[in-house]
Design a protein around this motif. Structure first.
Motif, PDB file in Angstrom:
ATOM      1  N   SER A  33      -7.880   2.168   9.496  1.00 32.84           N
ATOM      2  CA  SER A  33      -6.742   1.598   8.778  1.00 32.84           C
ATOM      3  C   SER A  33      -5.575   2.591   8.790  1.00 32.84           C
ATOM      4  CB  SER A  33      -7.135   1.285   7.337  1.00 32.84           C
ATOM      5  OG  SER A  33      -7.386   2.492   6.620  1.00 32.84           O
TER       6      SER A  33
ATOM      7  N   THR B 206       4.458   8.537   3.928  1.00 30.90           N
ATOM      8  CA  THR B 206       3.851   7.343   3.316  1.00 30.90           C
ATOM      9  C   THR B 206       4.647   6.061   3.551  1.00 30.90           C
ATOM     10  OG1 THR B 206       4.996   7.737   1.203  1.00 30.90           O
ATOM     11  CG2 THR B 206       2.814   8.727   1.476  1.00 30.90           C
ATOM     12  N   SER B 207       5.782   6.149   4.218  1.00 29.29           N
ATOM     13  CA  SER B 207       6.655   4.969   4.319  1.00 29.29           C
ATOM     14  C   SER B 207       6.051   3.853   5.163  1.00 29.29           C
ATOM     15  CB  SER B 207       8.021   5.370   4.891  1.00 29.29           C
ATOM     16  OG  SER B 207       7.881   5.872   6.200  1.00 29.29           O
TER      17      SER B 207
ATOM     18  N   LEU C  94       2.894   2.989   5.086  1.00 29.17           N
ATOM     19  CA  LEU C  94       1.634   2.595   4.468  1.00 29.17           C
ATOM     20  C   LEU C  94       1.849   1.557   3.374  1.00 29.17           C
ATOM     21  CD1 LEU C  94       0.074   6.166   4.048  1.00 29.17           C
ATOM     22  CD2 LEU C  94      -0.179   4.596   5.984  1.00 29.17           C
ATOM     23  N   ASP C  95       0.797   0.794   3.092  1.00 25.14           N
ATOM     24  CA  ASP C  95       0.832  -0.142   1.972  1.00 25.14           C
ATOM     25  C   ASP C  95       1.048   0.626   0.673  1.00 25.14           C
ATOM     26  OD1 ASP C  95       0.350  -2.197   3.707  1.00 25.14           O
ATOM     27  OD2 ASP C  95      -1.806  -2.262   3.336  1.00 25.14           O
ATOM     28  N   ILE C  96       1.683  -0.026  -0.282  1.00 28.39           N
ATOM     29  CA  ILE C  96       1.998   0.626  -1.554  1.00 28.39           C
ATOM     30  C   ILE C  96       0.744   1.106  -2.270  1.00 28.39           C
ATOM     31  CG2 ILE C  96       2.000  -1.551  -2.855  1.00 28.39           C
ATOM     32  CD1 ILE C  96       4.421   1.396  -3.367  1.00 28.39           C
ATOM     33  N   SER C  97      -0.368   0.389  -2.101  1.00 26.86           N
ATOM     34  CA  SER C  97      -1.607   0.768  -2.771  1.00 26.86           C
ATOM     35  C   SER C  97      -2.220   2.029  -2.179  1.00 26.86           C
ATOM     36  CB  SER C  97      -2.616  -0.382  -2.681  1.00 26.86           C
ATOM     37  OG  SER C  97      -2.900  -0.693  -1.332  1.00 26.86           O
ATOM     38  N   VAL C  98      -1.859   2.346  -0.930  1.00 25.96           N
ATOM     39  CA  VAL C  98      -2.428   3.504  -0.238  1.00 25.96           C
ATOM     40  C   VAL C  98      -1.537   4.735  -0.400  1.00 25.96           C
ATOM     41  CG1 VAL C  98      -3.217   4.364   2.016  1.00 25.96           C
ATOM     42  CG2 VAL C  98      -3.528   1.956   1.424  1.00 25.96           C
ATOM     43  N   GLN C  99      -0.257   4.511  -0.654  1.00 26.22           N
ATOM     44  CA  GLN C  99       0.688   5.624  -0.710  1.00 26.22           C
ATOM     45  C   GLN C  99       0.289   6.667  -1.750  1.00 26.22           C
ATOM     46  OE1 GLN C  99       4.726   4.286  -1.137  1.00 26.22           O
ATOM     47  NE2 GLN C  99       4.622   2.944   0.653  1.00 26.22           N
TER      48      GLN C  99
END
Length: 307
Positions: A142, A168-169, A171-176
């Motif tokens: 992922s 982190t830009s 990536l999904d917000i939940s993963v950041q």
């Protein structure tokens, strides 16, 4: 041992934009225009600014991919690595993960396969990747896992400085939040030094000890992160923070840009680079502005804020 790992003194970086029929450069792009900056051991230095301000050029300069056109770039550290914005495009799709992680070591030391495999397992555990996954190719992971692999690769050569380019830009917000917390924990464990380049002010506020605000290839404000972002001194810093949408509140229109577009960097503005867009510009702003010490230990490129 010096606490200053890297220091820039009046650094300019120019690129040829046009040549005449003799091959001589007749026009240049002025990407960095007098950068003065120190990177200290163990800190996180945040770099913020709108697109076109020179952040990417600065990252390439720090990594040694570019040389200054003028000025000095002095390094006392031993090595640097980068974690890129898009983890998929930064990982070789043909290599298994253990080889990707240990690429910097192979280039630097030509160590044995057994040693590199052991190192990969150690670093994979450190960043939260299971050892049995190390023979897989990058496409099997992922986005968050790929960024963990990229972080492990950056750690493998034990660098003094790691440049985090919008880590982190993509990536999904939940993963950041997971990746940011991982970076913070690794820094505490290994006394790492980060240069964090980001458009996300919240990420910079969370991660950084100091922050440098860039405009048209210059630093316009530099200082403690909470101080600069909590009580900005330079008009551009204030406008940059005001541009961040806030849920449940109206935008403050009392301080607005005169012009919305960043000036071109082929022909630099005269005097203060921000003068043509600054809502507070007045007599005195037509003179060139130097980065000067201001109250609270910060540095500001605005004569009205240090006088």
């Amino acid at each position: 041992m010096s606490d200053i790992l890297l220091e820039l003194n009046s650094v300019h970086v120019n690129f040829p934009a046009r040549k005449n029929w003799l091959g001589r450069v007749t026009e240049q792009v002025h990407a960095l225009n007098g950068m003065d900056l120190q990177i200290r051991r163990g800190e996180t230095l945040g770099i913020v600014g709108e697109s076109g301000c020179g952040k990417s050029t600065l990252a390439q300069l720090l990594m040694g991919m570019l040389k200054p056109s003028s000025g000095q770039c002095q390094r006392t550290g031993d090595g640097m690595q980068m974690v890129f914005q898009d983890p998929l495009s930064s990982l070789d799709p043909r290599l298994p993960v253990w080889r990707i992680i240990t690429e910097p070591v192979w280039i630097k030391k030509r160590s044995s396969e057994r040693e590199r495999r052991q190192l990969a397992e150690t670093l994979a555990e450190l960043v939260g990747i299971r050892a049995e996954y190390l023979d897989r190719l990058p496409h099997a992971f992922s986005g968050g896992q790929r960024q963990r692999i990229a972080i492990a690769r950056a750690l493998s050569s034990d660098p003094d400085i790691i440049v985090l380019d919008e880590p982190t830009s993509a990536l999904d917000i939940s993963v950041q939040a997971q990746i940011l917390n991982l970076l913070v924990n690794l820094q505490r464990q290994r006394t790492l030094t980060y240069v964090l380049i980001s458009h996300n002010v919240s990420v910079v506020r969370h991660m950084s000890d100091r922050v440098a605000v860039m405009y048209l290839g210059q630093i316009v404000e530099l200082g403690d992160t909470q101080q600069v972002l909590g009580s900005p001194s330079h008009p551009y810093t204030q406008l940059l923070l005001d541009s961040v949408p806030k849920t449940g509140s109206l935008l403050d229109e009392s301080l607005a840009l005169r012009k919305t577009e960043l000036p071109g960097n082929r022909h630099l503005p005269v005097g203060c680079y921000f003068r043509d867009r600054c809502p507070l510009a007045t007599t005195g702003c037509e003179a060139p502005q130097a980065l000067q010490n201001a109250a609270g230990g910060r540095s500001v490129r605005c004569w009205r804020k240090v006088s």
